[in-house]
Design an enzyme around this catalytic site. Structure first.
Site, PDB file in Angstrom:
ATOM      1  N   GLU A   1       0.482  -1.345  -0.059  1.00 33.33           N
ATOM      2  CA  GLU A   1       0.382   0.330   0.406  1.00 33.33           C
ATOM      3  C   GLU A   1       1.030   1.351  -0.557  1.00 33.33           C
ATOM      4  O   GLU A   1       0.160   2.284  -0.769  1.00 33.33           O
ATOM      5  CB  GLU A   1      -1.430  -0.284   1.226  1.00 33.33           C
ATOM      6  CG  GLU A   1      -1.477  -1.043   1.171  1.00 33.33           C
ATOM      7  CD  GLU A   1      -3.083  -1.065   0.068  1.00 33.33           C
ATOM      8  OE1 GLU A   1      -2.805   0.226  -0.466  1.00 33.33           O
ATOM      9  OE2 GLU A   1      -3.667  -2.046   0.305  1.00 33.33           O
TER      10      GLU A   1
ATOM     11  N   THR B   1       2.606   1.454  -3.597  1.00 32.42           N
ATOM     12  CA  THR B   1       0.980   2.057  -4.953  1.00 32.42           C
ATOM     13  C   THR B   1       0.590   3.600  -4.198  1.00 32.42           C
ATOM     14  O   THR B   1       0.369   4.040  -5.299  1.00 32.42           O
ATOM     15  CB  THR B   1       0.253   1.504  -4.625  1.00 32.42           C
ATOM     16  OG1 THR B   1      -0.493   1.190  -3.333  1.00 32.42           O
ATOM     17  CG2 THR B   1       0.261  -0.145  -5.166  1.00 32.42           C
TER      18      THR B   1
HETATM   19 FE   LIG Z   1      -4.785   0.247  -1.085  1.00 34.83          FE
END
Ligand SMILES: [Fe+2]
Ligand SMILES: [Fe+2]
Length: 326
Positions: A165, A168
């Site tokens: 996460e 990204t």
């Molecule tokens: Fe996410």
């Protein structure tokens, strides 16, 4: 083995309470959170065709590398069914369909689902993409599946998602600022909202692991060490185009990302440093001998990786993706 599994079950039940308390903070209410249509031309309006024309004109300004990165990002977002089924296989997360962890899993997936939807529609309208080739790559990625080395272990899975996460978030954020520089403010806004979702998700997974460290420091440390020894492999590693083997497309995708500075070897190290800091690895109490060894390995890793990153050259190789028209 039995002890290992029982311990994890106990810990996951314990963490579930904290997760449920924070669920509304980490995942936003569905009725009010943004949806793809908030950003896209509305086909029921007279202005639709003019808006598409404008969208296409600004998309023309995006560099080839940026379009390539954006397509790779979109495909990995669109491979969401893989992540959902993979999280559902995690031990002690999936035991009860109506249990807290499965609820988390469904709500998180529902939130993620908007990312691929938005980017896919944008790329389709932009006119710059060979949609059929891109769609084939998406279907390959879901059908091939990918092994990211977490097994069914909840600790390894949430360490992975914490990392993923954060990664990204960086990559969508950088695409947003690059798109702005290239004159595409709409795309910039889209990637900006996606990036902020990812930042919120990263906070959640980091928090879950922080709580695991509080009650099982040795188990969590060994899981962290193991994931870092294996290296965190992004789902994009498994991308492929028609006629290519798994891994071949990723090399070109990551070259493009590295050239633009969207996601680099230095970012990998920065994420690792952030996790080390947020999980207070340096002064983790109650470690046994193996736990201490694992901690030492992790603590030394950023410097070692930086030395390797320093020796890496900027990739110059040009490549023509089957995904991109022009
Ligand atoms: Fe996410
Ligand atoms: Fe996402």
């Amino acid at each position: 083995m039995k002890f290992f599994e029982d311990k994890r079950r106990e810990v996951m039940v314990h963490i579930e309470k904290f997760m449920l308390e924070k669920m509304n903070e980490y995942l936003k209410p569905i009725d009010t959170i943004w949806q793809p249509s908030d950003f896209l031309p509305d086909a029921s309006k007279d202005t639709f065709f003019t808006e598409i024309k404008e969208l296409q004109e600004s998309a023309q300004g995006l560099s080839y590398d940026l379009v390539a990165v954006l397509i790779g990002d979109t495909i990995t977002e669109e491979a969401l069914p893989s992540y959902e089924s993979w999280l559902a296989m995690v031990q002690n997360v999936s035991d009860d369909e109506e249990g807290g962890w499965m609820r988390w899993n469904r709500h998180w997936t529902a939130e993620e689902n908007r990312h691929g939807d938005l980017l896919n529609k944008y790329l389709y309208l932009s006119g710059r993409v060979n949609m059929r080739m891109m769609e084939i790559s998406t279907q390959y990625l879901i059908a091939d599946g990918f092994d990211i080395g977490t097994g069914h272990d909840p600790y390894r899975n949430f360490i992975y998602t914490s990392f993923q996460e954060l990664a990204t978030n960086i990559s969508h954020r950088r695409v947003a600022s690059q798109a702005k520089k290239d004159g595409d403010t709409l795309l910039s806004k889209m990637c900006g909202v996606i990036a902020s979702d990812e930042a919120r998700h990263a906070k959640a997974y980091k928090y879950f692991i922080e709580k695991v460290f509080e009650v099982d420091p040795n188990g969590a440390m060994l899981a962290f060490e193991d994931m870092m020894r294996k290296k965190i492999v992004m789902p994009a590693h498994f991308l492929r185009e028609v006629g290519l083997k798994i891994g071949q497309t990723f090399g070109h995708f990551t070259d493009a990302a590295q050239r633009l500075g969207i996601y680099t070897a230095i970012d990998y190290v920065d994420i690792l440093k952030e996790l080390i800091e947020d999980w207070h690895i340096a002064d983790m109490p109650d470690l046994n001998e193996t736990g201490e060894k694992a901690r030492d390995y992790i603590m030394n890793l950023p410097d070692r990786l930086l030395r390797v990153a320093d020796r890496m050259k900027n990739p110059m190789l040009e490549y023509k993706f089957s995904w991109i028209n022009s």
